[in-house]
Design a protein around this motif. Structure first.
Motif, mmCIF file in Angstrom:
data_model
loop_
_atom_site.group_PDB
_atom_site.id
_atom_site.type_symbol
_atom_site.label_atom_id
_atom_site.label_comp_id
_atom_site.label_asym_id
_atom_site.label_seq_id
_atom_site.Cartn_x
_atom_site.Cartn_y
_atom_site.Cartn_z
ATOM 1 N N SER A 83 0.618 -0.998 -0.157
ATOM 2 C CA SER A 83 -0.033 0.014 0.008
ATOM 3 C C SER A 83 0.877 1.094 0.071
ATOM 4 O O SER A 83 2.135 1.155 -0.026
ATOM 5 C CB SER A 83 -0.924 -0.119 1.322
ATOM 6 N N ASN A 84 -0.024 2.313 -0.073
ATOM 7 C CA ASN A 84 1.210 3.791 0.278
ATOM 8 C C ASN A 84 1.223 3.911 1.775
ATOM 9 O O ASN A 84 0.534 3.195 2.378
ATOM 10 C CB ASN A 84 0.591 4.792 -0.786
ATOM 11 N N LYS A 85 1.812 5.096 1.939
ATOM 12 C CA LYS A 85 1.936 5.338 3.403
ATOM 13 C C LYS A 85 0.790 5.830 4.082
ATOM 14 O O LYS A 85 0.782 5.937 5.255
ATOM 15 C CB LYS A 85 3.102 6.361 3.240
ATOM 16 N N THR A 86 -0.090 6.374 3.323
ATOM 17 C CA THR A 86 -1.586 6.961 3.885
ATOM 18 C C THR A 86 -2.435 5.702 3.940
ATOM 19 O O THR A 86 -3.393 6.007 4.690
ATOM 20 C CB THR A 86 -1.966 8.016 2.975
ATOM 21 N N LYS A 87 -2.338 4.780 3.343
ATOM 22 C CA LYS A 87 -3.074 3.549 3.295
ATOM 23 C C LYS A 87 -4.542 3.907 2.756
ATOM 24 O O LYS A 87 -5.603 3.299 2.828
ATOM 25 C CB LYS A 87 -3.516 3.036 4.727
ATOM 26 N N ILE A 88 -4.300 5.137 1.916
ATOM 27 C CA ILE A 88 -5.420 5.295 0.935
ATOM 28 C C ILE A 88 -5.344 5.385 -0.323
ATOM 29 O O ILE A 88 -4.395 5.895 -0.975
ATOM 30 C CB ILE A 88 -6.027 6.714 1.313
ATOM 31 N N HIS A 89 -6.090 4.471 -1.220
ATOM 32 C CA HIS A 89 -5.893 4.459 -2.635
ATOM 33 C C HIS A 89 -4.667 3.576 -2.766
ATOM 34 O O HIS A 89 -3.852 4.054 -3.897
ATOM 35 C CB HIS A 89 -6.113 5.441 -3.526
ATOM 36 N N GLY A 90 -3.900 2.684 -1.975
ATOM 37 C CA GLY A 90 -2.706 2.374 -1.934
ATOM 38 C C GLY A 90 -2.499 1.287 -3.140
ATOM 39 O O GLY A 90 -1.619 0.769 -3.415
ATOM 40 N N ALA A 91 -3.734 0.565 -3.627
ATOM 41 C CA ALA A 91 -3.640 -0.277 -4.518
ATOM 42 C C ALA A 91 -2.690 0.045 -5.818
ATOM 43 O O ALA A 91 -2.344 -0.693 -6.498
ATOM 44 C CB ALA A 91 -4.882 -0.782 -5.016
ATOM 45 N N ALA A 92 -2.916 1.564 -6.143
ATOM 46 C CA ALA A 92 -2.122 2.041 -7.255
ATOM 47 C C ALA A 92 -0.460 1.862 -7.196
ATOM 48 O O ALA A 92 0.185 1.998 -8.213
ATOM 49 C CB ALA A 92 -2.347 3.548 -7.211
ATOM 50 N N CYS A 93 -0.190 1.457 -6.152
ATOM 51 C CA CYS A 93 1.392 1.105 -5.856
ATOM 52 C C CYS A 93 1.955 -0.093 -6.873
ATOM 53 O O CYS A 93 3.166 0.027 -7.167
ATOM 54 C CB CYS A 93 1.878 0.704 -4.498
ATOM 55 N N ILE A 94 0.861 -0.680 -7.137
ATOM 56 C CA ILE A 94 1.181 -1.571 -8.274
ATOM 57 C C ILE A 94 1.814 -1.048 -9.684
ATOM 58 O O ILE A 94 2.426 -1.751 -10.575
ATOM 59 C CB ILE A 94 0.223 -2.684 -8.724
ATOM 60 N N LEU A 95 1.509 0.310 -9.814
ATOM 61 C CA LEU A 95 1.708 0.919 -11.070
ATOM 62 C C LEU A 95 3.182 1.530 -11.051
ATOM 63 O O LEU A 95 3.715 1.934 -12.089
ATOM 64 C CB LEU A 95 0.684 2.054 -11.262
ATOM 65 N N TYR A 96 3.671 1.802 -9.679
ATOM 66 C CA TYR A 96 5.117 2.265 -9.589
ATOM 67 C C TYR A 96 6.037 1.378 -10.258
ATOM 68 O O TYR A 96 6.119 0.228 -10.279
ATOM 69 C CB TYR A 96 5.388 2.383 -8.081
ATOM 70 N N GLU A 97 6.940 2.269 -10.886
ATOM 71 C CA GLU A 97 8.056 1.476 -11.787
ATOM 72 C C GLU A 97 8.731 0.598 -10.820
ATOM 73 O O GLU A 97 9.341 0.835 -10.067
ATOM 74 C CB GLU A 97 8.911 2.661 -12.365
ATOM 75 N N ASN A 98 8.830 -0.814 -11.224
ATOM 76 C CA ASN A 98 9.783 -1.745 -10.646
ATOM 77 C C ASN A 98 9.437 -1.973 -9.355
ATOM 78 O O ASN A 98 10.087 -3.107 -8.612
ATOM 79 C CB ASN A 98 11.233 -1.269 -10.518
ATOM 80 N N VAL A 99 8.419 -1.763 -8.594
ATOM 81 C CA VAL A 99 7.929 -2.114 -7.195
ATOM 82 C C VAL A 99 7.842 -3.571 -7.221
ATOM 83 O O VAL A 99 8.344 -4.191 -6.418
ATOM 84 C CB VAL A 99 6.837 -1.324 -6.713
ATOM 85 N N VAL A 100 6.758 -4.146 -7.888
ATOM 86 C CA VAL A 100 6.556 -5.531 -8.044
ATOM 87 C C VAL A 100 7.610 -6.184 -8.641
ATOM 88 O O VAL A 100 8.179 -7.373 -8.093
ATOM 89 C CB VAL A 100 5.283 -5.881 -8.796
ATOM 90 N N LYS A 101 8.336 -5.685 -9.706
ATOM 91 C CA LYS A 101 9.707 -6.448 -10.307
ATOM 92 C C LYS A 101 10.642 -6.765 -9.239
ATOM 93 O O LYS A 101 11.211 -7.774 -9.173
ATOM 94 C CB LYS A 101 10.036 -5.645 -11.567
ATOM 95 N N ASP A 102 10.888 -5.826 -8.541
ATOM 96 C CA ASP A 102 12.294 -5.975 -7.601
ATOM 97 C C ASP A 102 11.760 -6.820 -6.471
ATOM 98 O O ASP A 102 12.454 -7.503 -6.023
ATOM 99 C CB ASP A 102 12.376 -4.318 -7.115
ATOM 100 N N PHE A 103 10.558 -6.801 -6.176
ATOM 101 C CA PHE A 103 10.189 -7.724 -4.998
ATOM 102 C C PHE A 103 10.302 -9.289 -5.464
ATOM 103 O O PHE A 103 10.723 -10.026 -4.820
ATOM 104 C CB PHE A 103 8.706 -7.540 -4.435
ATOM 105 N N ALA A 104 9.717 -9.245 -6.767
ATOM 106 C CA ALA A 104 9.850 -10.524 -7.482
ATOM 107 C C ALA A 104 11.410 -11.129 -7.546
ATOM 108 O O ALA A 104 11.583 -12.274 -7.365
ATOM 109 C CB ALA A 104 9.105 -10.812 -8.720
ATOM 110 N N ASP A 105 12.338 -10.231 -8.004
ATOM 111 C CA ASP A 105 13.383 -10.457 -8.076
ATOM 112 C C ASP A 105 14.128 -10.859 -6.872
ATOM 113 O O ASP A 105 14.965 -11.999 -6.774
ATOM 114 C CB ASP A 105 14.204 -9.398 -8.685
ATOM 115 N N TYR A 106 13.737 -10.147 -5.617
ATOM 116 C CA TYR A 106 14.331 -10.365 -4.505
ATOM 117 C C TYR A 106 13.874 -11.891 -3.951
ATOM 118 O O TYR A 106 14.985 -12.402 -3.230
ATOM 119 C CB TYR A 106 13.764 -9.448 -3.392
ATOM 120 N N LEU A 107 12.747 -12.365 -4.121
ATOM 121 C CA LEU A 107 12.417 -13.631 -3.736
ATOM 122 C C LEU A 107 12.894 -14.708 -4.704
ATOM 123 O O LEU A 107 12.594 -15.728 -4.600
ATOM 124 C CB LEU A 107 10.830 -13.602 -3.690
ATOM 125 N N ASN A 108 13.053 -14.236 -6.051
ATOM 126 C CA ASN A 108 13.402 -14.948 -6.905
ATOM 127 C C ASN A 108 12.322 -15.914 -7.431
ATOM 128 O O ASN A 108 12.178 -17.059 -7.725
ATOM 129 C CB ASN A 108 14.647 -16.144 -6.575
#
Length: 298
Positions: free
Chosen positions: A214-239
């Motif tokens: 989520s984002n730091k306000t916990k309001i409309h935080g689903a949009a964080c999946i649009l941030y560049e590389n947020v999901v990609k970096d997490f997937a790479d971290y977990l392999n």
């Protein structure tokens, strides 16, 4: 007492109670996913902003046994705590350069908001829509937001593409992102006394690792999946590839792929949670999304 009579009685009581120069009106408000709510707006003469108190939840309390007098007392208290006694200068909103650094985005369900989307700039994304709003910071009435409509775009001479480019830069900067394990989230809820017994919840998430984004306000935080590389970096971290479960418009749950895990089971889980645990206006989607490390796509 039916809802119509309840609304009218609240309106009459409000107009009798509040001082001269103050008037109450009832408006029907369309919220996210087409949810219709009925708001009691109490306006001061000469002021261009007013608090709105929604009556739908109060009526449910009335049906459950709370007295009308107690509910009206809640309205008076809410008004006194939130009333605005001076107008807000919104001239700055007429120029795009004055607001472009405050334009951010959020995600809503596309099909559930077809009527709304006819009136607002948006970009379709999967079965969702990226829509835009302006963050407001005001010493008088605190922080808020203004949803961007087509009329604003016409006034500013901008389109959805321009809004997206600015929001893509602004949203991570202004709202940030927070990724926590489900165990951390449960622990935080227990500390806030939202749950008195977390043992069963902890057992439920122990076998399948889950992470809340989520984002730091916990309001409309689903949009964080649009941030560049947020999901990609997490997937790479977990392999691992990542399943993305739309918990609500405010957050998503990331589930590392376990190989034998069946996407259909996750879809059924999301649908059940949406039907039983999430308020209608906060539902994002019944779908489950999948991020592939190989393709770098969702």
């Amino acid at each position: 007492m039916g809802f119509e009579e309840f609304k009218n009685k609240m309106l009459e009581a409000s107009n009798k109670y509040f001082k001269e120069g103050t008037r109450a009106v009832i408006n029907q408000v369309t919220k996210n996913n087409g949810v219709q709510l009925h708001g009691l707006t109490i306006m001061e003469d000469g002021c261009n902003i007013a608090p709105t108190i929604y009556l739908d939840g109060l009526y449910e309390s009335y049906r459950e046994g709370t007295t009308f007098s107690e509910l009206f007392h809640r309205i008076v208290k809410a008004y006194e705590e939130n009333k605005i006694e001076e107008s807000i200068n919104i001239e700055f909103f007429t120029e795009y350069e004055s607001v472009r650094h405050r334009i951010v985005y959020k995600l809503i369900n596309h099909d559930k908001n077809r009527e709304l989307l006819e009136d607002i700039p948006h970009i379709q994304y999967l079965d969702l829509a990226i829509v835009f709003y302006c963050l407001m910071i005001c010493d008088t009435f605190g922080n808020g937001s203004i949803l961007i409509h087509n009329s604003h775009c016409k006034m500013w001479n901008v389109d959805a593409g321009q809004l997206y480019e600015d929001a893509r830069a602004n949203t991570p900067l202004l709202l940030g992102a927070e990724l926590k394990s489900m165990e951390e989230v449960i622990s935080d809820l227990v500390k806030q006394s939202e749950f008195t017994d977390s043992q069963q919840l902890e057992e439920d998430v122990r076998d399948v690792p889950m992470y809340v984004l989520s984002n730091k306000t916990k309001i409309h935080g689903a949009a964080c999946i649009l941030y560049e590389n947020v999901v990609k970096d997490f997937a790479d971290y977990l392999n691992r590839d990542i399943f993305i479960l739309p918990s609500s418009v405010h957050e998503v749950i990331l589930v590392p792929s376990q190989g034998a895990q069946k996407a259909q089971n996750l879809v059924e889980m999301v649908r059940e949670v949406n039907e039983t645990q999430v308020e209608e206006e906060e539902i994002l989607s019944d779908s489950v999304y999948y991020f592939s490390r190989e393709d770098g796509l969702m």
